[in-house]
Write a protein that holds these residues in place. Structure first.
Motif, mmCIF file in Angstrom:
data_model
loop_
_atom_site.group_PDB
_atom_site.id
_atom_site.type_symbol
_atom_site.label_atom_id
_atom_site.label_comp_id
_atom_site.label_asym_id
_atom_site.label_seq_id
_atom_site.Cartn_x
_atom_site.Cartn_y
_atom_site.Cartn_z
ATOM 1 N N UNK A 88 7.573 29.919 -8.223
ATOM 2 C CA UNK A 88 7.351 29.513 -9.607
ATOM 3 C C UNK A 88 6.853 28.073 -9.630
ATOM 4 N N UNK A 89 5.760 27.810 -10.357
ATOM 5 C CA UNK A 89 5.141 26.487 -10.359
ATOM 6 C C UNK A 89 5.947 25.541 -11.259
ATOM 7 N N UNK A 90 7.005 24.985 -10.662
ATOM 8 C CA UNK A 90 7.873 24.081 -11.414
ATOM 9 C C UNK A 90 8.255 22.910 -10.529
ATOM 10 N N UNK A 91 8.649 21.824 -11.178
ATOM 11 C CA UNK A 91 9.035 20.612 -10.456
ATOM 12 C C UNK A 91 10.168 19.944 -11.217
ATOM 13 N N UNK A 92 11.231 19.594 -10.497
ATOM 14 C CA UNK A 92 12.351 18.863 -11.073
ATOM 15 C C UNK A 92 12.304 17.428 -10.559
ATOM 16 N N UNK A 93 12.308 16.477 -11.474
ATOM 17 C CA UNK A 93 12.283 15.058 -11.115
ATOM 18 C C UNK A 93 13.578 14.425 -11.603
ATOM 19 N N UNK A 94 14.407 13.950 -10.667
ATOM 20 C CA UNK A 94 15.686 13.326 -10.986
ATOM 21 C C UNK A 94 15.645 11.855 -10.598
ATOM 22 N N UNK A 115 13.232 4.899 -13.522
ATOM 23 C CA UNK A 115 12.897 5.859 -14.582
ATOM 24 C C UNK A 115 11.400 5.831 -14.870
ATOM 25 N N UNK A 116 10.807 4.644 -14.877
ATOM 26 C CA UNK A 116 9.370 4.529 -15.123
ATOM 27 C C UNK A 116 8.569 5.276 -14.055
ATOM 28 N N UNK A 117 8.960 5.146 -12.790
ATOM 29 C CA UNK A 117 8.269 5.865 -11.705
ATOM 30 C C UNK A 117 8.476 7.365 -11.864
ATOM 31 N N UNK A 171 6.348 12.777 -13.528
ATOM 32 C CA UNK A 171 6.344 13.873 -14.486
ATOM 33 C C UNK A 171 5.010 14.041 -15.184
ATOM 34 N N UNK A 172 4.387 12.930 -15.576
ATOM 35 C CA UNK A 172 3.084 13.027 -16.245
ATOM 36 C C UNK A 172 2.024 13.595 -15.307
ATOM 37 N N UNK A 173 2.007 13.129 -14.066
ATOM 38 C CA UNK A 173 1.009 13.625 -13.120
ATOM 39 C C UNK A 173 1.257 15.098 -12.787
ATOM 40 N N UNK A 218 -1.173 18.651 -13.548
ATOM 41 C CA UNK A 218 -1.444 19.692 -12.548
ATOM 42 C C UNK A 218 -0.835 21.027 -12.953
ATOM 43 N N UNK A 219 -0.464 21.141 -14.239
ATOM 44 C CA UNK A 219 0.027 22.384 -14.846
ATOM 45 C C UNK A 219 1.318 22.865 -14.206
ATOM 46 N N UNK A 220 2.179 21.930 -13.842
ATOM 47 C CA UNK A 220 3.494 22.277 -13.320
ATOM 48 C C UNK A 220 4.520 22.177 -14.443
#
Length: 487
Positions: free
Chosen positions: A3-9, A18-20, A25-27, A31-33
């Motif tokens: 599944x095309x997903x990404x978790x950013x913690x 948090x800014x990084x 997350x924006x990038x 890429x449609x994740x």
């Protein structure tokens, strides 16, 4: 196919991590994740085992400590009951942000990376560490790390046929979006008293008792002793702890900011979130733009690269747009540091330098553009262990070291006087060679320099001050005696 997903913690103390993480997350969205970006403590830890790819961004605070918003998550990972293969299905990458001038440089990121490997996770990339001491700051490590990260992620999640990344010129929906509400006459939204324990989410409104300057008026540093009434907060602390104070922007700065953006101070707004994460406590409900600019937006901070990247999208002047994009690019980092960090130029000053971008800025993106005000740490100069000096209460006797006093005499003498902590009697002796301590159960012998404060770890970290000699001393015992007060 995965599944095309990404978790950013992220674990962030001052907002840099948090800014990084928001940048990742924006990038990822371009890429449609399907992407979730949240602090570690806010994430449901039971769902971690179901994630395929997780990106961690964390800073190190204090002397190798975890940021406040990742401590619960870290304690969870340290549980001995977790199986060694509990995260075997998870691929991860860790980006650490630190300062190599400290002994425990990026200590938290190193621990996190090692622990994830111990739990069976697979590292997409080697541990990456950003250093504030680098000429280009942490971005010198973040930029190449992101290039490598997207190479690995797209190898796992190729773009579907016919689908291209969202171009940089296209504005993404902000993760926190301001929406207008009805206009009211009040321009402020006071913080409501809370029955919850004081915390970052629910600060305590303390009454200011005193504000005294302790440095000379002609000294270049303005150091102050501020006394606050926190009796109703039931806060426990000791000497050496720090107090986190939530600041606010000055009325002049707020007026200038709202004028630059042509915003009405009494316009009421509310906040919508683009994901399932709860809103910060400070952004719940309705409030005025004046309240938002005063109590939430850090308009006096130095802007990060993401600020210039987003602001460029609103600039109608091609010259301004080109300059803003240059500051946000990898190639323009030297100019960015010369313009922003070296002179400590603030967000407010940058908006004044780019009037077309400020005038055309969509207010709904304010929370995406400007970071939140962070609490400031101040050293606590008092202790709950003992009270202030009162003759006959916190006053202890000091005699010459040549005078031998038995333990039984001291205990009998102490019972005839009033002490703050009667369970621990303290005797201080003057020694020409300096201070020393000798603990004999309930009696502590300590010696130090007259007229100076001295730290006593063996009595709960109490600070003691030796005062000049006094004529008062226990009858029948000669020698020079000194009064000592504790703080």
């Amino acid at each position: 196919m995965l599944r095309r997903s990404l978790l950013v913690l992220y674990g962030s103390q001052t907002g840099t991590a948090e800014d990084v993480a928001r940048r990742v997350g924006r990038e990822a969205r371009r890429r449609h994740l399907k992407t979730i970006v949240t602090c570690m403590d806010a994430y449901d830890k039971s769902q971690l085992v179901f994630q395929s790819v997780v990106v961690f961004v964390c800073s190190t605070t204090g002397q190798g400590d975890e940021p406040d918003n990742m401590r619960q998550f870290w304690r969870f990972l340290l549980q001995k009951s977790l199986p060694k293969d509990s995260l075997a299905s998870v691929r991860f990458s860790v980006m650490g942000l630190g300062d190599s001038s400290y002994p425990k440089y990026n200590y938290v990121a190193k621990k996190l990376h090692r622990r994830l490997l111990q739990l069976g996770s697979t590292a997409l990339l080697p541990l990456s560490l950003g250093d504030d001491q680098h000429d280009m700051g942490c971005d010198a490590a973040v930029d190449p790390w992101l290039e490598n990260l997207w190479r690995e992620v797209l190898a796992l999640y190729p773009l579907p046929p016919g689908l291209e990344p969202i171009p940089h010129s296209t504005l993404l929906t902000p993760y926190l979006r301001l929406t207008p509400a009805s206009t009211v006459t009040s321009s402020s939204h006071p913080m409501s008293p809370s029955s919850l324990p004081p915390s970052r989410a629910h600060p305590f409104r303390a009454r200011l008792v005193a504000n005294k300057r302790v440095t000379s008026p002609n000294h270049f540093q303005d150091v102050r002793l501020i006394t606050l009434d926190i009796s109703a907060a039931k806060i426990r602390y000791k000497a050496g702890n720090v107090l986190m104070v939530q600041p606010q922007n000055s009325p002049t700065a707020v007026t200038t900011f709202l004028s630059l953006l042509s915003l009405h101070p009494r316009q009421m707004v509310s906040v919508e979130t683009s994901d399932s994460n709860p809103l910060p406590a400070a952004l719940q409900g309705r409030f005025s733009l004046h309240h938002l600019a005063t109590h939430y937006l850090d308009i006096s901070s130095v802007p990060r690269r993401s600020f210039f990247d987003l602001l460029a999208q609103f600039a109608s002047s091609e010259r301004e747009k080109e300059r803003l994009l240059e500051f946000s690019s990898t190639e323009g980092q030297e100019d960015y540091y010369s313009y922003c960090w070296r002179p400590r130029r603030t967000i407010l000053e940058v908006l004044a330098d780019f009037p077309s971008a400020a005038a055309d800025l969509d207010p709904s993106y304010l929370l995406e553009l400007i970071p939140a005000l962070q609490p400031r740490a101040f050293s606590i100069a008092s202790s709950l262990a003992v009270g202030l000096f009162k003759r006959g209460q916190n006053v202890l006797a000091l005699c010459r070291p040549t005078q031998a006093l038995s333990r039984s005499w001291w205990l009998s003498w102490s019972t005839r006087h009033t002490f703050r902590n009667p369970g621990r009697c303290t005797l201080l002796l003057l020694c020409p060679a300096g201070y020393y301590t000798y603990d004999t159960g309930s009696v502590l012998f300590m010696v130090g320099v007259l007229g100076s404060w001295s730290h006593c770890p063996s009595v709960g970290g109490v600070w003691l001050l030796l005062l000049p000699p006094t004529a008062s001393h226990p009858s029948g015992h000669g020698g020079t005696w000194y009064w000592v007060c504790s703080l």
